[in-house]
Design an enzyme around this catalytic site. Structure first.
Site, mmCIF file in Angstrom:
data_model
loop_
_atom_site.group_PDB
_atom_site.id
_atom_site.type_symbol
_atom_site.label_atom_id
_atom_site.label_comp_id
_atom_site.label_asym_id
_atom_site.label_seq_id
_atom_site.Cartn_x
_atom_site.Cartn_y
_atom_site.Cartn_z
ATOM 1 N N CYS A 1 31.140 47.355 18.780
ATOM 2 C CA CYS A 1 30.831 46.092 19.457
ATOM 3 C C CYS A 1 29.409 46.146 19.990
ATOM 4 O O CYS A 1 29.029 47.113 20.653
ATOM 5 C CB CYS A 1 31.825 45.828 20.590
ATOM 6 S SG CYS A 1 31.465 44.346 21.558
ATOM 7 N N CYS B 1 45.841 49.562 30.686
ATOM 8 C CA CYS B 1 46.991 50.278 31.252
ATOM 9 C C CYS B 1 48.330 49.701 30.823
ATOM 10 O O CYS B 1 49.381 50.143 31.324
ATOM 11 C CB CYS B 1 46.907 50.290 32.775
ATOM 12 S SG CYS B 1 47.043 48.656 33.531
ATOM 13 N N HIS C 1 27.624 39.484 79.910
ATOM 14 C CA HIS C 1 28.228 38.179 80.175
ATOM 15 C C HIS C 1 28.036 37.819 81.645
ATOM 16 O O HIS C 1 28.223 38.662 82.540
ATOM 17 C CB HIS C 1 29.712 38.210 79.818
ATOM 18 C CG HIS C 1 30.421 36.929 80.114
ATOM 19 N ND1 HIS C 1 30.122 35.755 79.473
ATOM 20 C CD2 HIS C 1 31.420 36.639 80.985
ATOM 21 C CE1 HIS C 1 30.907 34.791 79.930
ATOM 22 N NE2 HIS C 1 31.702 35.314 80.843
ATOM 23 N N CYS D 1 25.941 31.582 78.453
ATOM 24 C CA CYS D 1 26.783 31.891 79.616
ATOM 25 C C CYS D 1 25.977 31.912 80.914
ATOM 26 O O CYS D 1 26.503 31.576 81.973
ATOM 27 C CB CYS D 1 27.505 33.221 79.407
ATOM 28 S SG CYS D 1 26.426 34.645 79.174
ATOM 29 N N CYS E 1 29.585 45.897 24.324
ATOM 30 C CA CYS E 1 30.004 47.030 25.145
ATOM 31 C C CYS E 1 29.942 48.342 24.383
ATOM 32 O O CYS E 1 30.299 49.385 24.937
ATOM 33 C CB CYS E 1 31.417 46.807 25.679
ATOM 34 S SG CYS E 1 32.672 46.748 24.388
ATOM 35 N N CYS F 1 36.039 44.302 25.522
ATOM 36 C CA CYS F 1 35.472 43.084 26.104
ATOM 37 C C CYS F 1 35.983 41.823 25.446
ATOM 38 O O CYS F 1 35.580 40.721 25.820
ATOM 39 C CB CYS F 1 33.947 43.106 26.054
ATOM 40 S SG CYS F 1 33.282 43.087 24.373
#
Length: 701
Positions: free
Chosen positions: A10, A167, A578, A436, A13, A27
């Site tokens: 191929c 697999c 804070h 704050c 790949c 692929c």
């Protein structure tokens, strides 16, 4: 039976496939007619049959395109005709509208720029086009919708494959999962590019990324790219997926969008997005649903069941984690007077804006014309104990109160002040955004937040219009501070100017954390002293000491004339980066509780005694003193007595008197507090009824 014969390679790949294979096993690319043929690995390379060697002039074969024309092109001609992506610098063919590599939009050339500029993504000189590459550019996006990801080995298989090629794991029965995986993969590329562009243009000077203030329209527009991301693949194949995404989006409410923004904010390090969700009343323990994960399109970051706390731990956002854990620990729903009365709150904001004026002359600083001090009403003590406990849970920040009282004795450490003189301080709950400090200042005076950034705008304009005055004080104070701590360093004037420019930039950015200089300017805007009772060290959420805070002390409006200022201070608390407003409770005029609490019974004046020394009886620092004002503690104590109404208690504690009056207080503030308190007064009959029922049950038994 093992298949023997001549294999073909191929060209995508380089996988060597068996002769009978029509497509590449790895692929899934179509076997071209002119494929590279090789023998089996154990065969001699000299016996290869039909081998076609690659060279610069060999034809390029596209998948499923063996019948398409093959064009030879030279390397120099290719480079001269292609345009470079401005994000990933990939060289694309001239007719490509988007980058083939990262899918970012192609930029057009401006009239003043040269077409030969390299790496800028400009339109280059037209040249010959390879039909094969043009075909690839048009169909690059379609390939992404033709694969499914194996759940066992994560290999991308063709949609027609019944099981995983690597697999042999079977194809999932739920085809929606396949569509979701393909859509997520394709759309995440666009989202990553959008975030990359945002990161490049929204970085603040202190190295933290901050987002600009986001309106409702901006909040919704920020997530339109999520819906559009599903349209990357083929129209026929993704039509159903787009329909589902639109259905999900139509069901989303404003709170849902804020939650998704907060999740992205945790990943990107944007605290303001988290605060926007919190301030809207959103649930911190809310979990991501499957539809929300689908909209976010980032499987590597988001998963079903994740909360903001999970994301903070995963991406190591310690500052956000400390805030979120604090919020989760507060089981009671917060209810402050400003939340109960939105109409009155808006009227108070307009009143504050109308009372803001600018001083004429060289020192053109903004200032407030009204003296207002917020205190908790004395009627709270008339409520039943269970109702009182509920009220304090909803209006106070228990964690801040505990840290300032128990973990380190910073407030209410004197029994004389807290009990006999009835000068106990309460830490009001405050939103934990970068505003704050401004919120706590308005809470300590008017009882509301700086939602419309009226105080921030006055702070920014005062710093710019009076830059020379504040810069001289700041530079002299910082030089003395460094020398007093033995640092012995000196900066060039350019470095001083750079640091000052950073301080000015913080004042103009909504949500940006402010510093000591800004508190000094706020004291001039209020025309009254500000006393900060704060922790001495920065600590992480694990309790690790990170450095000195330098916030605790007294801030005097030293650049005003003393006759132009009030001597009644306000108190703020500082913990974990804070600020919180520290307020007292009103004293009844007839009760005669606390020395000096009944100074004028006709006017209902309440006096709160604020200590000017710490628990070790050391005088609090006075910030931003000049060289002439610096001296020993006796000189500083004299300066405090000039700017504040001071006295010494019987226990020998130097205190400042904070005076407040119901009659002189603003009527809108009084009306807001009364309406807020009425909500708790209505709980009394229910509580009394339940107590009566319990008594009847005891009698029956």
């Amino acid at each position: 039976m093992t298949e023997h014969g001549i294999k073909w390679s191929c060209e995508y790949c380089t996988y060597e496939n068996w002769p009978s294979a029509i497509k590449c096993t790895m692929c899934r690319a179509q076997r071209p007619s002119g494929a590279i043929i090789t023998e089996e690995p154990f065969k001699s390379s000299s016996s290869n049959v039909g081998t076609i060697e690659r060279s610069g002039g060999s034809p390029l074969i596209c998948p499923d395109s063996s019948a398409r024309p093959r064009v030879k092109s030279s390397f120099s001609m290719e480079n001269s005709s292609k345009w470079s992506c401005h994000l990933c610098t990939y060289l694309n063919w001239p007719r490509a509208i988007r980058c083939t590599q990262c899918l970012s939009q192609r930029r057009t050339r401006s009239p003043t720029e040269s077409p030969q500029s390299s790496g800028s993504g400009l339109r280059s000189i037209p040249g010959p086009i390879d039909p094969c590459e043009e075909y690839n550019d048009r169909n690059k996006l379609n390939i992404k919708g033709q694969h499914w990801i194996c759940s066992a080995c994560t290999y991308e298989n063709s949609a027609k494959a019944k099981k995983c090629v690597v697999c042999d794991h079977p194809t999932p029965n739920n085809m929606d999962a396949i569509e979701l995986a393909d859509t997520d993969k394709a759309s995440s590329i666009i989202n990553e590019q959008d975030r990359a562009r945002w990161r490049g243009g929204c970085s603040s000077g202190n190295g933290q990324r901050r987002s600009p203030p986001m309106s409702k329209r901006d909040s919704e527009m920020d997530f339109q790219r999520i819906e559009l991301a599903g349209a990357v693949g083929s129209k026929d194949e993704l039509e159903l997926d787009l329909k589902k995404l639109k259905q999900i989006k139509n069901r989303m409410r404003k709170t849902d969008w804020l939650f998704l923004n907060a999740c992205v904010g945790v990943v990107e390090g944007d605290l303001s997005a988290v605060e926007a969700y919190k301030n809207s009343g959103g649930d911190i323990a809310r979990q991501l649903s499957a539809d929300e994960v689908r909209l976010l399109n980032r499987p590597s970051a988001f998963d079903v069941g994740y909360t903001l706390v999970h994301l903070s731990i995963r991406f190591q956002r310690q500052d956000m984690l400390a805030i979120l854990l604090t919020e989760v620990s507060q089981h009671a729903v917060k209810c402050i007077p400003a939340m109960v009365c939105p109409e009155l709150t808006e009227q108070i904001r307009r009143e504050i804006a109308a009372s803001m004026h600018q001083r004429k002359g060289d020192f053109a600083c903004y200032f407030l014309t009204d003296l207002v001090t917020f205190t908790l009403p004395a009627d709270i003590e008339d409520l039943p104990p269970p109702v009182q406990e509920k009220l304090f849970d909803e209006v106070l920040d228990r964690d801040v109160q505990k840290e300032l009282e128990e973990e380190s004795p910073i407030i209410n450490w004197s029994l004389e002040l807290g009990t006999r003189l009835d000068s106990r301080l309460y830490a009001l709950w405050n939103r934990t955004a970068g505003d704050c400090l401004l919120d706590s200042v308005l809470q300590a005076t008017w009882g509301i937040y700086d939602k419309d950034s009226v105080l921030r705008k006055a702070l920014h304009d005062s710093l710019h219009d009076c830059s020379h005055w504040f810069y001289s004080r700041w530079k002299e104070w910082e030089s003395w501070y460094s020398q007093s701590f033995g640092l012995h360093f000196s900066l060039r004037e350019e470095q001083w100017q750079e640091d000052w420019a950073f301080i000015l930039s913080l004042a103009s950015q909504p949500g940006a954390s402010l510093e000591q200089t800004h508190i000094f300017v706020l004291a001039h805007i209020l025309r009254r002293p500000i006393i900060v009772y704060g922790v001495k060290y920065y600590k992480s959420f694990r309790g690790e000491t990170l450095g000195y805070t330098r916030f605790q002390g007294v801030y005097l409006p030293l650049l005003w004339e003393q006759s132009f200022c009030w001597k009644s201070p306000i108190a703020l608390g500082y913990t974990r980066g804070h600020f919180s407003a520290l307020v007292a409770m009103e004293n009844d005029g007839y009760d005669n509780r606390g020395a000096g609490a009944n100074l004028n019974t006709d006017d209902d004046v309440t006096v709160t005694f604020l200590p000017l020394v710490d628990s070790e009886r050391k005088l609090l620092h006075i910030h931003f003193l000049s060289a002439q004002e610096l001296g020993n503690e006796d000189q500083q104590e004299k300066l405090l007595r000039e700017w504040l109404d001071c006295c010494v208690t019987e226990g020998g504690v130097l205190v400042a008197m904070q005076k407040s009056s119901r009659r002189r207080n603003h009527p809108l503030v009084t009306q807001m507090v009364e309406k807020w308190l009425d909500g708790y007064r209505q709980i009394r009959p229910c509580t009394a009824l339940s107590d009566g029922e319990e008594d009847e049950e005891d009698e029956d038994e």
